[in-house]
Design a protein around this motif. Structure first.
Motif, PDB file in Angstrom:
ATOM      1  N   ASN A 124      81.345  42.020 120.891  1.00 53.96           N
ATOM      2  CA  ASN A 124      80.310  42.964 120.433  1.00 53.96           C
ATOM      3  C   ASN A 124      79.439  42.420 119.306  1.00 53.96           C
ATOM      4  O   ASN A 124      78.742  43.200 118.646  1.00 53.96           O
ATOM      5  N   ARG A 125      79.473  41.122 119.100  1.00 51.71           N
ATOM      6  CA  ARG A 125      78.581  40.513 118.123  1.00 51.71           C
ATOM      7  C   ARG A 125      77.344  39.995 118.860  1.00 51.71           C
ATOM      8  O   ARG A 125      77.413  39.553 120.000  1.00 51.71           O
ATOM      9  N   ARG A 126      76.219  40.047 118.179  1.00 49.93           N
ATOM     10  CA  ARG A 126      74.967  39.610 118.805  1.00 49.93           C
ATOM     11  C   ARG A 126      74.734  38.134 118.491  1.00 49.93           C
ATOM     12  O   ARG A 126      74.771  37.722 117.318  1.00 49.93           O
ATOM     13  N   VAL A 127      74.500  37.354 119.547  1.00 50.94           N
ATOM     14  CA  VAL A 127      74.293  35.911 119.422  1.00 50.94           C
ATOM     15  C   VAL A 127      72.899  35.573 119.933  1.00 50.94           C
ATOM     16  O   VAL A 127      72.562  35.859 121.085  1.00 50.94           O
ATOM     17  N   GLY A 128      72.088  34.996 119.062  1.00 45.33           N
ATOM     18  CA  GLY A 128      70.758  34.539 119.475  1.00 45.33           C
ATOM     19  C   GLY A 128      70.813  33.079 119.884  1.00 45.33           C
ATOM     20  O   GLY A 128      71.264  32.233 119.111  1.00 45.33           O
ATOM     21  N   VAL A 129      70.391  32.800 121.097  1.00 52.59           N
ATOM     22  CA  VAL A 129      70.445  31.438 121.641  1.00 52.59           C
ATOM     23  C   VAL A 129      69.026  30.928 121.858  1.00 52.59           C
ATOM     24  O   VAL A 129      68.247  31.537 122.599  1.00 52.59           O
ATOM     25  N   LEU A 130      68.691  29.830 121.226  1.00 52.89           N
ATOM     26  CA  LEU A 130      67.383  29.196 121.384  1.00 52.89           C
ATOM     27  C   LEU A 130      67.538  27.980 122.280  1.00 52.89           C
ATOM     28  O   LEU A 130      68.080  26.952 121.866  1.00 52.89           O
ATOM     29  N   GLY A 131      67.101  28.140 123.519  1.00 49.95           N
ATOM     30  CA  GLY A 131      67.176  27.052 124.486  1.00 49.95           C
ATOM     31  C   GLY A 131      68.010  27.403 125.696  1.00 49.95           C
ATOM     32  O   GLY A 131      69.104  27.970 125.562  1.00 49.95           O
ATOM     33  N   ALA A 132      67.472  27.097 126.879  1.00 51.91           N
ATOM     34  CA  ALA A 132      68.193  27.266 128.133  1.00 51.91           C
ATOM     35  C   ALA A 132      68.151  25.996 128.972  1.00 51.91           C
ATOM     36  O   ALA A 132      69.117  25.675 129.665  1.00 51.91           O
ATOM     37  N   ASP A 151      63.834  30.554 125.967  1.00 56.23           N
ATOM     38  CA  ASP A 151      63.405  29.190 126.222  1.00 56.23           C
ATOM     39  C   ASP A 151      61.932  29.223 126.604  1.00 56.23           C
ATOM     40  O   ASP A 151      61.525  30.081 127.393  1.00 56.23           O
ATOM     41  N   PRO A 152      61.105  28.322 126.070  1.00 56.61           N
ATOM     42  CA  PRO A 152      59.663  28.366 126.343  1.00 56.61           C
ATOM     43  C   PRO A 152      59.296  28.199 127.809  1.00 56.61           C
ATOM     44  O   PRO A 152      58.264  28.691 128.244  1.00 56.61           O
ATOM     45  N   GLU A 153      60.142  27.495 128.580  1.00 58.48           N
ATOM     46  CA  GLU A 153      59.806  27.232 129.985  1.00 58.48           C
ATOM     47  C   GLU A 153      60.901  27.617 130.967  1.00 58.48           C
ATOM     48  O   GLU A 153      60.615  27.849 132.139  1.00 58.48           O
ATOM     49  N   VAL A 212      72.908  32.435 115.026  1.00 57.92           N
ATOM     50  CA  VAL A 212      71.843  31.856 115.839  1.00 57.92           C
ATOM     51  C   VAL A 212      72.255  30.444 116.241  1.00 57.92           C
ATOM     52  O   VAL A 212      72.701  29.658 115.398  1.00 57.92           O
ATOM     53  N   LEU A 213      72.099  30.122 117.535  1.00 58.66           N
ATOM     54  CA  LEU A 213      72.444  28.814 118.049  1.00 58.66           C
ATOM     55  C   LEU A 213      71.176  28.129 118.577  1.00 58.66           C
ATOM     56  O   LEU A 213      70.460  28.704 119.393  1.00 58.66           O
ATOM     57  N   VAL A 214      70.914  26.923 118.094  1.00 57.75           N
ATOM     58  CA  VAL A 214      69.819  26.118 118.629  1.00 57.75           C
ATOM     59  C   VAL A 214      70.439  25.119 119.602  1.00 57.75           C
ATOM     60  O   VAL A 214      71.134  24.188 119.191  1.00 57.75           O
ATOM     61  N   LEU A 215      70.164  25.312 120.906  1.00 55.41           N
ATOM     62  CA  LEU A 215      70.872  24.558 121.938  1.00 55.41           C
ATOM     63  C   LEU A 215      69.980  23.624 122.753  1.00 55.41           C
ATOM     64  O   LEU A 215      70.481  22.805 123.512  1.00 55.41           O
ATOM     65  N   THR A 216      68.663  23.764 122.631  1.00 54.04           N
ATOM     66  CA  THR A 216      67.711  22.833 123.254  1.00 54.04           C
ATOM     67  C   THR A 216      66.659  22.512 122.199  1.00 54.04           C
ATOM     68  O   THR A 216      66.121  23.429 121.570  1.00 54.04           O
ATOM     69  N   GLU A 217      66.326  21.247 122.032  1.00 56.56           N
ATOM     70  CA  GLU A 217      65.497  20.835 120.893  1.00 56.56           C
ATOM     71  C   GLU A 217      64.006  20.917 121.201  1.00 56.56           C
ATOM     72  O   GLU A 217      63.251  19.945 121.029  1.00 56.56           O
ATOM     73  N   TRP A 218      63.539  22.094 121.608  1.00 53.53           N
ATOM     74  CA  TRP A 218      62.105  22.288 121.816  1.00 53.53           C
ATOM     75  C   TRP A 218      61.365  22.175 120.478  1.00 53.53           C
ATOM     76  O   TRP A 218      61.868  22.623 119.439  1.00 53.53           O
ATOM     77  N   PRO A 219      60.156  21.626 120.483  1.00 53.61           N
ATOM     78  CA  PRO A 219      59.400  21.490 119.225  1.00 53.61           C
ATOM     79  C   PRO A 219      59.221  22.805 118.490  1.00 53.61           C
ATOM     80  O   PRO A 219      59.269  22.837 117.255  1.00 53.61           O
ATOM     81  N   GLU A 220      59.012  23.910 119.212  1.00 54.50           N
ATOM     82  CA  GLU A 220      58.779  25.169 118.511  1.00 54.50           C
ATOM     83  C   GLU A 220      60.023  25.687 117.799  1.00 54.50           C
ATOM     84  O   GLU A 220      59.921  26.477 116.861  1.00 54.50           O
ATOM     85  N   PHE A 221      61.195  25.247 118.209  1.00 55.42           N
ATOM     86  CA  PHE A 221      62.407  25.595 117.475  1.00 55.42           C
ATOM     87  C   PHE A 221      62.545  24.715 116.235  1.00 55.42           C
ATOM     88  O   PHE A 221      62.949  25.183 115.171  1.00 55.42           O
ATOM     89  N   ARG A 222      62.198  23.445 116.390  1.00 59.19           N
ATOM     90  CA  ARG A 222      62.301  22.523 115.249  1.00 59.19           C
ATOM     91  C   ARG A 222      61.344  22.914 114.123  1.00 59.19           C
ATOM     92  O   ARG A 222      61.634  22.671 112.950  1.00 59.19           O
ATOM     93  N   THR A 223      60.213  23.513 114.498  1.00 63.82           N
ATOM     94  CA  THR A 223      59.199  23.840 113.489  1.00 63.82           C
ATOM     95  C   THR A 223      59.164  25.330 113.143  1.00 63.82           C
ATOM     96  O   THR A 223      58.262  25.780 112.432  1.00 63.82           O
TER      97      THR A 223
END
Length: 455
Positions: A330-338, A370-372, A400-411
């Protein structure tokens, strides 16, 4: 140098067919048309042929839509479902069909390769060079050559087989096809080699090496390259575990290693590991084939490489659970990248989605952005939540988990994102964020092989 379509030369430019219009085939067909050749792409899927004929790429690859449209509009590029039409049209036939992993085995499924070569052979009525580009187990090309010889009549047209492995990187496939860093050709006669030198004349004229070899060596080059890259990635990830326990910084360590010309810096980024449709499948197929050949040292090495890579995913899951106090229920996990890497929408064997799904199965409320790759990710993992922006993914997140290194996540702005979250821990599973900026914004930053520091 004359253009490929220049008819003033003694020999007309070879006409090309590309059998299989998936990622490899569609890119190769469009690139050959861009180089000036007349090209026909062949596929058994009418919907795919219709889309490509309309200039629509059914996957994301930077630069390919523009290439495809130019080829179609110029009239140099067309698509069909009729293999007989392609056989009658072309002089050089590139076989670019998939070689997926067999169900229940690490071995490659060769049914599509076999069907392509046998189908072409049945329809050939003029001299032709059949060129395999698909990644296959060593020994496959010789078998295909035997099958082709058994189908084409002895008094029929001149038909030869060669192997020309592909070295495409997703996200850079157009560049890799138009300006390859090497062209490897196996098993070609002088006639076949001359044909392929004409096909690749433009990149060869700029200095691209042309490596002529035998069929087994050509088959092994691609899988050996992938196996070496996978080994390099798993090595630095294993070192990152030592860094975690010793309080060292794996990124600085990798930078120092990279200055050694014998090692180099590329593929020495510790992180979540490799995925996609090539590296995992190819190293497992190589492992399987090496076992068949009783080359057991390679089997053992690839087994370790594969296990380290898969362990990295569990390592990140464990870090997320720890960040949530021992349970993600029941915890919310934000994932950046697919996507398995940036600049693609490919989610095949994606480490990012594997981690997201594992946390979902532990009871977490997972929202992925994920952007795409949002749509492809949703089709593969419909039980996961998918947002339409970075902000939506992290809204109310406990971690928050950063799992794909898209430029918009890095910046991304860590101050603005911190204001949206419930928790204040970011797990940078690609070691791609400016760690100090996130710490200064109040985050607890966790990387792999990088000591955690409370913001």
């Amino acid at each position: 140098m004359t253009d490929a379509t220049d008819t003033s030369t003694a020999a007309p430019a070879p006409r090309i067919s590309v059998v299989g219009t998936g990622y490899l085939g569609a890119t190769h067909a469009a690139a050959m048309a861009e180089l000036g050749f007349e090209v026909v792409g062949v596929d058994v899927d009418p919907a795919k042929v219709e889309a490509l004929s309309a200039g629509k790429v059914p996957f994301y690859e930077p630069g390919l839509p523009e290439l495809l449209v130019r080829g179609v509009e110029s009239g140099r590029l067309r698509f069909t479902t009729d293999l007989a039409e392609a056989a009658a049209f072309a002089d050089v036939h590139f076989v670019c069909v998939g070689t997926p992993q067999q169900p229940g085995s690490n071995g490659a499924d060769l049914r599509y390769v076999e069907a392509a070569f046998e189908g072409l052979a049945q329809h050939l009525t003029k001299d032709a060079l059949l060129v395999g580009k698909s990644t296959v187990p060593v020994g496959t090309a010789a078998l295909m050559a035997e099958r082709v010889r058994s189908i084409v009549p002895a008094d029929g047209p001149r038909v030869e087989l060669a192997w020309n492995p592909e070295f495409l990187r997703e996200g850079k496939a157009v560049q890799d096809t138009l300006a390859p860093d090497r062209v490897v050709v196996g098993g070609a006669s002088p006639w076949g080699e001359e044909l392929l030198r004409r096909v690749y004349a433009k990149p060869l004229a700029t200095g691209t090496p042309f490596i002529a070899t035998d069929l087994p060596t050509a088959e092994l080059v691609k899988v050996s390259a992938n196996a070496f890259l996978a080994t390099k990635i798993s090595f630095i990830n294993a070192i990152s575990q030592v860094c975690d326990k010793a309080g060292a910084d794996v990124t600085v360590l990798a930078d120092a290693l990279g200055h050694d010309v014998r090692i180099g810096r590329q593929f020495l980024n510790a992180g979540l590991g490799f995925g996609g449709g090539c590296l995992p499948k190819d190293i497992r197929a190589l492992m399987h084939r090496a076992g068949e050949l009783d080359a057991n040292w390679l089997v053992s090495l690839m087994q370790d490489v594969d296990e380290i890579n898969m362990w990295q995913r569990q390592r990140v899951v464990d870090m997320a659970v720890e960040a949530c106090g021992g349970s993600v229920l029941n915890r919310r996990v934000g994932v950046l990248g697919a996507a398995f890497k940036p600049d693609t929408d490919d989610v095949r064997d994606s480490p990012a989605l594997n981690v997201a799904a594992a946390l979902h199965l532990r009871g977490a409320q997972v929202v992925v952005f994920d952007p795409e790759a949002g749509e492809t990710g949703k089709r593969s993992f419909p039980a996961l939540g998918f947002g339409t922006s970075t902000e939506e993914a992290v809204q109310g997140a406990d971690v928050v988990l950063v799992l794909t290194e898209w430029p918009e996540f890095r910046t991304a702005d860590p101050v603005a994102l911190r204001a949206l979250t419930t928790g204040a821990t970011v797990i940078d599973a690609r070691n791609c964020l400016p760690a100090q900026a996130w710490r200064d914004a109040g985050w607890t930053y966790r990387g792999l092989g990088v000591a955690p520091v409370q913001g």
